[in-house]
Enzyme design. Structure first.
Site, PDB file in Angstrom:
ATOM      1  CG  HIS A  82      -1.564   1.659   1.337  1.00 29.06           C
ATOM      2  ND1 HIS A  82      -2.789   1.526   0.455  1.00 29.06           N
ATOM      3  CD2 HIS A  82      -1.363   2.039   1.996  1.00 29.06           C
ATOM      4  CE1 HIS A  82      -3.304   2.350   1.111  1.00 29.06           C
ATOM      5  NE2 HIS A  82      -2.809   3.377   2.147  1.00 29.06           N
ATOM      6  CG  ASP A 161     -12.637   4.095   4.685  1.00 31.71           C
ATOM      7  OD1 ASP A 161     -12.629   4.668   4.977  1.00 31.71           O
ATOM      8  OD2 ASP A 161     -13.029   3.857   2.736  1.00 31.71           O
ATOM      9  NE  ARG A 168     -11.451  10.657   8.448  1.00 34.34           N
ATOM     10  CZ  ARG A 168      -9.936   9.555   7.215  1.00 34.34           C
ATOM     11  NH1 ARG A 168     -10.643   8.231   7.361  1.00 34.34           N
ATOM     12  NH2 ARG A 168      -9.032  10.329   7.801  1.00 34.34           N
ATOM     13  CB  SER A 183      -9.039   5.191   6.042  1.00 31.73           C
ATOM     14  OG  SER A 183      -9.936   4.930   5.030  1.00 31.73           O
ATOM     15  CE  LYS A 187      -9.467   2.647   1.929  1.00 35.54           C
ATOM     16  NZ  LYS A 187     -10.404   4.010   1.500  1.00 35.54           N
TER      17      LYS A 187
HETATM   18  N1  URA Z   1      -6.182   6.744   2.328  1.00 41.70           N
HETATM   19  C1  URA Z   1      -6.956   6.166   2.945  1.00 41.70           C
HETATM   20  O1  URA Z   1      -7.585   5.714   2.003  1.00 41.70           O
HETATM   21  N2  URA Z   1      -8.298   6.340   3.845  1.00 41.70           N
HETATM   22  C2  URA Z   1      -7.546   8.525   4.565  1.00 41.70           C
HETATM   23  O2  URA Z   1      -8.429   8.101   5.892  1.00 41.70           O
HETATM   24  C3  URA Z   1      -6.889   8.491   4.273  1.00 41.70           C
HETATM   25  C4  URA Z   1      -5.674   7.870   3.393  1.00 41.70           C
END
Ligand code: URA
Length: 438
Positions: A82, A161, A168, A183, A187
């Site tokens: 990631h 999310d 947010r 978050s 994922k």
């Molecule tokens: N990337 C994400 O997937 N979520 C966040 O909150 C910030 C960056």
């Protein structure tokens, strides 16, 4: 249970139980808890933070709000990467086939770019015929057969999310380590990899502007990953200048695939090569295929130079419907013509780049989104030539701007020039790899 008591508890800095977190998240996504109460809770979390247990619980609730892929039948150790996002970050396009050629299984769910950062899916859509939509069964089958596949994240991956992130975004609560952690990890965990390597970028083109913030996020990400039984590692990398030379979509895809050609490793942009090698080597080592960094790096270089990674890339792209012509330098991708060459206005050392502005200059060309629904020109792009520390003489190339509309190209050139600082004294090149955390 009552949402007001939960907000009050967090406002006073008390630890929430898993049940309380579940009640709040599920209540919000089930439309039983209104937006104003969820916003209040998010702001209380922003001020009071969350413990490692709370962050893991929040991640779990968001993860379970959607589907989770079962990677146990892939026939090899699964691993993913990631990146917290940056400008010119096309690493996934090299990393997935390199890791596959090393023997890993890489089921990658990718996202789109927004604002100044690019997204892997948009870069892949610059390949004629490439499909980012696929059912889970076929996606896992391709990953098992070929070692890697990259598709778009369906709406059913951690849908909580998506709802919370949107809130947010409009309640000034994006920049909060536990919320970012939950978050990202909800994922990533949903795609099921056993090993997760994080490329945590810092600098003017990154989400995290300084290394201290990045360290706090890295520790939280690793703690959550380990709480869910994953093998984790983090590489902190510099994002104060674009990665590689290409910024765009078709042009970034070409740069990435060209770098993968056998024996091209030493000719390709070295920042892109080094970061990719280090991330893949970490995946290989942490997944247990090699005992240490040196042997992992040696394996990555061997599959790169022998052309196994290039072949893995061609097989993966073809299996997803992509039509590449490897005999052509541009692989048959459509790239806009050169509209403008930006050159150095003065002599001096390149001392700094506001990298976010370089990313935004792609939006000036129609090649990046300002809003989620914005259409993209995947053929527009920039080749950014110098690196911090380079000595430039007046007239040296700074950026080649490719775009079908010359007036847009001028706006991008003006933005790029304003983003640069020059020095009369020599300036040291920047380090790319800033730190590591295992
Ligand atoms: N990337 C994400 O997937 N979520 C966040 O909150 C910030 C960056």
């Amino acid at each position: 249970m009552n949402i007001l008591e939960i907000i009050e508890a967090k406002k006073q800095g008390r630890q929430l139980s898993t049940e309380q977190i579940e009640f709040a998240v599920n209540g919000f996504t089930g439309d039983e808890i209104p937006v104003y109460q969820m916003s209040a809770l998010l702001m209380a979390i922003w001020f009071q933070g969350m413990t490692a247990e709370e962050t893991a619980a929040l991640t779990g609730v968001m993860l379970r709000s959607g589907e989770e892929l079962d990677t146990s039948g892939l026939g090899g150790p699964s691993a993913d990467k990631h990146s917290t996002g940056g400008v010119g970050d096309k690493v996934s396009l090299l990393l997935a086939p390199l890791a596959a050629a090393c023997g890993l299984k890489v089921p990658m769910l990718s996202g789109r770019g927004l604002g100044h950062t690019g997204g892997t899916l948009d870069k892949l859509e610059a390949i004629p015929g490439y499909t980012i939509h696929m059912d889970n069964e076929r996606f896992l089958q391709l990953t098992s057969d070929l070692g890697c596949a990259i598709i778009g994240q369906s709406g059913n991956i951690a849908p909580a999310d998506g709802r919370i992130y949107a809130l947010r975004d409009v309640s000034a609560t994006v920049d909060c380590v536990p919320l970012i952690t939950a978050s990202i990890m909800s994922k990533k965990l949903a795609a099921g990899p056993e090993t997760i390597v994080i490329d945590l970028k810092t600098g003017s083109g990154a989400f995290m502007r300084d290394l201290d913030q990045a360290r706090a996020l890295a520790e939280a990400l690793v703690a959550v990953g380990k709480a869910y039984g994953r093998r984790m590692s983090v590489i902190f990398s510099d994002m104060d200048q674009p990665l590689g030379k290409a910024v765009g979509h078709a042009n970034e895809t070409i740069e990435a695939f060209d770098a993968l050609r056998p024996c091209q490793r030493e000719q390709a942009p070295q920042d892109l090569v080094v970061l990719t090698e280090e991330l893949v080597a970490d995946m290989v080592r942490v997944a247990g295929l090699q005992p240490d960094r040196e042997s992992a790096l040696a394996q990555v270089r061997q599959v790169w130079d022998a052309g196994q990674a290039f072949d893995a890339m061609l097989a993966w792209v073809a299996a997803q419907g992509g039509r590449l012509d490897p005999a052509r330098a541009d692989f048959g991708l459509d790239v806009a013509p050169v509209a403008l060459e930006l050159t150095a206005p003065q002599e001096g050392w390149l001392a700094g780049i506001n990298c976010r502005q370089v990313g935004l200059s792609l939006a000036d060309l129609g090649g990046a989104r300002r809003q989620v629904e914005d259409p993209l020109d995947l053929t527009a792009g920039i080749t950014f030539h110098p690196a911090i520390g380079d000595k430039l003489t007046k007239g040296d190339p700074i950026a080649t701007i490719m775009c079908r509309d010359k007036s847009r190209a001028q706006a991008a050139a003006d933005r790029i020039l304003a983003a640069l600082t020059f020095s009369r004294e020599p300036v040291s090149p920047r380090d790319l790899i800033l730190d590591r955390l295992a």
